[in-house]
Write an enzyme that holds these catalytic residues in place. Structure first.
Site, PDB file in Angstrom:
ATOM      1  N   CYS A 181      66.870  47.967  39.545  1.00 19.58           N
ATOM      2  CA  CYS A 181      68.004  48.807  39.191  1.00 19.58           C
ATOM      3  C   CYS A 181      68.022  49.033  37.686  1.00 19.58           C
ATOM      4  O   CYS A 181      67.109  48.612  36.964  1.00 19.58           O
ATOM      5  CB  CYS A 181      69.315  48.153  39.628  1.00 19.58           C
TER       6      CYS A 181
ATOM      7  N   LEU B  69      68.681  50.861  42.933  1.00 19.08           N
ATOM      8  CA  LEU B  69      67.545  51.128  43.813  1.00 19.08           C
ATOM      9  C   LEU B  69      67.643  50.080  44.911  1.00 19.08           C
ATOM     10  O   LEU B  69      67.403  48.891  44.681  1.00 19.08           O
ATOM     11  CB  LEU B  69      66.216  51.001  43.059  1.00 19.08           C
TER      12      LEU B  69
ATOM     13  N   GLU C 279      65.274  40.842  41.139  1.00 16.12           N
ATOM     14  CA  GLU C 279      65.278  40.192  42.445  1.00 16.12           C
ATOM     15  C   GLU C 279      65.268  38.681  42.230  1.00 16.12           C
ATOM     16  O   GLU C 279      64.518  38.172  41.384  1.00 16.12           O
ATOM     17  CB  GLU C 279      64.041  40.577  43.273  1.00 16.12           C
TER      18      GLU C 279
ATOM     19  N   ASP D 164      71.213  39.289  46.766  1.00 21.72           N
ATOM     20  CA  ASP D 164      71.043  38.220  45.781  1.00 21.72           C
ATOM     21  C   ASP D 164      72.077  38.328  44.658  1.00 21.72           C
ATOM     22  O   ASP D 164      72.380  37.331  43.988  1.00 21.72           O
ATOM     23  CB  ASP D 164      69.620  38.205  45.215  1.00 21.72           C
TER      24      ASP D 164
ATOM     25  N   SER E 116      51.934  43.365  41.904  1.00 21.32           N
ATOM     26  CA  SER E 116      50.827  43.542  40.967  1.00 21.32           C
ATOM     27  C   SER E 116      50.236  42.187  40.616  1.00 21.32           C
ATOM     28  O   SER E 116      50.829  41.143  40.873  1.00 21.32           O
ATOM     29  CB  SER E 116      51.300  44.250  39.689  1.00 21.32           C
TER      30      SER E 116
END
Length: 664
Positions: free
Chosen positions: A2, A52, A79, A104, A388
């Site tokens: 976000c 998001l 997160e 969360d 990643s």
């Protein structure tokens, strides 16, 4: 993933005005959170959020979020991968509220109410930036995750403290000043990025990783004379660490592993656990795959834990020397992933360049920002989250400078400094072209491959011989492109940043480990993680970095250096684990990186663009840059006497950013 923003005003302002300003600031972050928008204001504080949706897609996950007790208001970006575990701990302590959802964010609020902010963040494993308002104590707390995966800027706009995920949100405040920080400009030309705690703007800063900034009541009436560091206070404002890299390294040293077999098994379990935790998502998820060690390892463990082919993504280039896509395709085929590869033309890659000033908000000159944006855009077409492999080089010894930096120092440190200076001047006296000719002649007489650009390398060595006094000096020279910043003010040689902070004394005898620690606290957060965050967020894609899981970072500190660097190669432990999943011959090849032929573009299709930005007239604007050294480098590059790709990219990204700012 976000975007958050807000401000703490010196005095109470009308709620309607506060909400209007905050909405304008948060609208600048729409790309970070296109799914929902929320603002809240009360008295002197305002918070804004762009969402998001990743976990708990319902309204129960909307922000700004209030604690059930009504005391706290939170905006949060990131997160928390172990938040279900934190919920269970709170429930056992009878400290859990009546949960409204399964986000969360709600878990963090309950933790803050019960444990306080420091203990909650120490318990939390994840990537995050957050702003928490304590309505009872009238205290604002800003916090950023341990390794700096998520960005958080803060500073002054008039008499208010402003903060946000990106500088563009702060710039939207009506009292924001665009005055440049001259220290930041000088440091940018050394490193190609602005190292924390500074930003490109005066009185605007990056909150350093692992830190909490608190303001008790109103903002200080004055601004600090210099950047505030952890452990320092200025009036009502103070910064402290809730996590310390030095403490982690010291603890790892005391608990060092000695049995290789046990260490590898423990590392594989930790890697698998980190990847498993970071695949928690309520939206489609995939992984970047370059075919290198780190991304292949993440994809391998991700696929092992999945009952269906995971989605992997890579970018190929129509220039064979820069095309890593076939290696990624081979790994994907072996693992059985649902692999997507897109070949990008040089024209398509160059079309990203005009977007870069807006993407990065301040000058940023890591040219792999271009392919990173392209692979993020590709992934976003199919998923909302991508894992990643970043962090492996810094934690497990992957960069070439870790190998030949100490070798250089071993060979020159015995010389008295005046002798090193004399040798350096002697090497510099031989023209680059002559060194190139000697290098080509030597290659013909030897079975070894020719050294690329031997003249450039010889002259860089000569500079180091004349200017380094210690291994730390050598490290700084290895990560510095412009030894003297081409600016019109006093030399910035004495400027310091987080790179120069003290490290544990035991690293004095371990130069490779010392360089890795220096990279972890600056190059990783300020270059690598910044590059990935901005490139991905520009496409509204969340990225996750399993190798930076706190347990894995702590475990890496327990591995002795010979389990990281061995036989002239880095990441030994990661390689050994990867070979359990992927055949060695698919992985073993020279380290290439995510490169693009920028140097040739500057001599060809990008030359008109570069000529405009590097003209004496444009360089002289605002009395910031010194045109003479820049024009000399540009002319030498065009004539092919030298390869000054990196230096020129630093200047061009600064100039492109300046032009974009003047147009706003």
């Amino acid at each position: 993933m976000c975007g958050l923003t807000g401000f703490l005003n010196e005095k109470t302002i009308p709620t309607e005005l506060a909400l209007a300003v905050t909405s304008r600031m948060s609208d600048a972050l729409t790309h970070r959170g296109p799914d929902a928008h929320g603002v809240w204001a009360e008295d002197c504080i305002a918070l804004g959020h762009r969402r998001l949706s990743i976990l708990d897609l319902s309204e129960a996950g909307a922000q700004p979020m209030h604690s059930l007790c009504g005391r706290f208001v939170l905006v949060f970006n990131g997160e928390i991968y172990n938040h279900a575990e934190l919920r269970r701990s709170l429930e056992k302590l009878d400290a859990a509220p009546a949960w409204r959802g399964h986000s969360d964010t709600e878990t963090l609020l309950a933790g803050f109410a019960h444990w306080g902010i420091d203990e909650t963040l120490q318990r939390a494993h994840g990537m995050f930036a957050l702003a928490l308002w304590d309505r009872q104590l009238r205290k604002l707390s800003l916090a950023r995750d341990r390794m700096g995966e998520k960005p958080l800027y803060w500073g002054w706009a008039g008499r208010a403290i402003v903060f946000g995920s990106e500088l563009k949100a702060l710039r939207a405040h009506p009292e924001f000043s665009h005055e440049l920080c001259t220290d930041a400009v000088s440091l940018y030309f050394h490193f190609g990025y602005v190292p924390a705690p500074r930003s490109i703007y005066r009185h605007i800063y990056k909150l350093e990783p692992g830190c909490i900034l608190e303001i008790d009541g109103a903002p200080p009436g004055t601004r600090p004379a210099s950047a505030l560091r952890p452990g320092e206070r200025h009036g009502t404002l103070g910064i402290r660490r809730f996590w310390s890299l030095n403490d982690t390294l010291e603890t790892g040293r005391r608990r060092q592993l000695t049995n290789e077999h046990d260490a590898l098994n423990l590392l594989e379990r930790s890697l698998a656990s980190a990847v498993s935790k970071q695949t928690l998502s309520d939206v489609p998820l995939g992984a970047f795959l370059s075919g290198g060690i780190d991304s292949s390892l993440v994809a391998s463990l991700m696929q092992k834990n999945s009952d269906r082919p995971i989605k992997t993504f890579t970018i190929g280039f129509d220039v064979a020397a820069f095309n890593e896509a076939p290696h990624a395709a081979a790994v994907a085929k072996h693992l059985g992933t649902d692999h997507t590869e897109m070949t990008v033309t040089q024209s398509e890659a160059r079309s990203v360049i005009p977007l870069l000033p807006e993407l990065y908000d301040e000058p940023f000159a890591d040219s792999s920002q271009i392919p990173t944006y392209l692979v993020a855009k590709l992934a976003k077409s199919q998923v909302t989250v991508a894992l990643s492999g970043d962090g492996g080089d810094e934690l497990f010894g992957g960069y070439n400078r870790y190998f030949w930096g100490p070798r250089i120092w071993d060979r020159i440190s015995w010389m008295p400094y005046p002798l090193r200076q004399l040798l350096g001047r002697s090497i510099s006296a031989v023209p680059v072209a002559s060194w190139d000719q000697m290098g080509a002649a030597a290659a013909k007489l030897s079975s070894r491959a020719a050294i690329a650009h031997p003249g450039d390398k010889a002259h860089k060595l000569a500079h180091r011989l004349q200017n380094v006094h210690s291994m730390d000096d050598l490290y700084r020279s290895l990560v510095t492109e412009w030894p003297a910043a081409p600016v019109k003010w006093a030399s910035s040689d004495t400027l310091t940043s987080s790179i120069d902070d003290p490290l544990p004394p035991f690293l004095d005898e371990a130069p490779q480990a010392r360089m890795m620690a220096q990279d972890l606290r600056s190059y990783l957060p300020d270059d690598i993680l910044c590059k990935v965050d901005r490139a991905a967020m520009a496409t509204s894609l969340e990225t996750r970095v399993p190798l930076l899981d706190p347990d894995l970072v702590a475990l890496s500190a327990r591995l002795p250096l010979h389990m990281k660097i061995r036989d002239g190669k880095g990441k030994w432990a990661l390689r050994e684990i990867l070979y359990r999943h992927v055949p060695k011959d698919l992985i073993e090849r020279p380290k290439a990186g995510f490169g693009i032929p920028v140097g040739e573009w500057l001599r060809g299709p990008l030359r008109p663009w570069a000529e405009d930005l590097l003209s004496v007239e444009v360089l002289s604007r605002d009395d910031i840059l010194d045109p003479l050294p820049i024009r000399k480098v540009w002319e030498e590059h065009l004539s092919r006497r030298r390869d000054w790709t990196v230096r020129l990219w630093y200047v061009l990204m600064f100039q492109a950013w300046r032009m974009a700012q003047s147009d706003q």
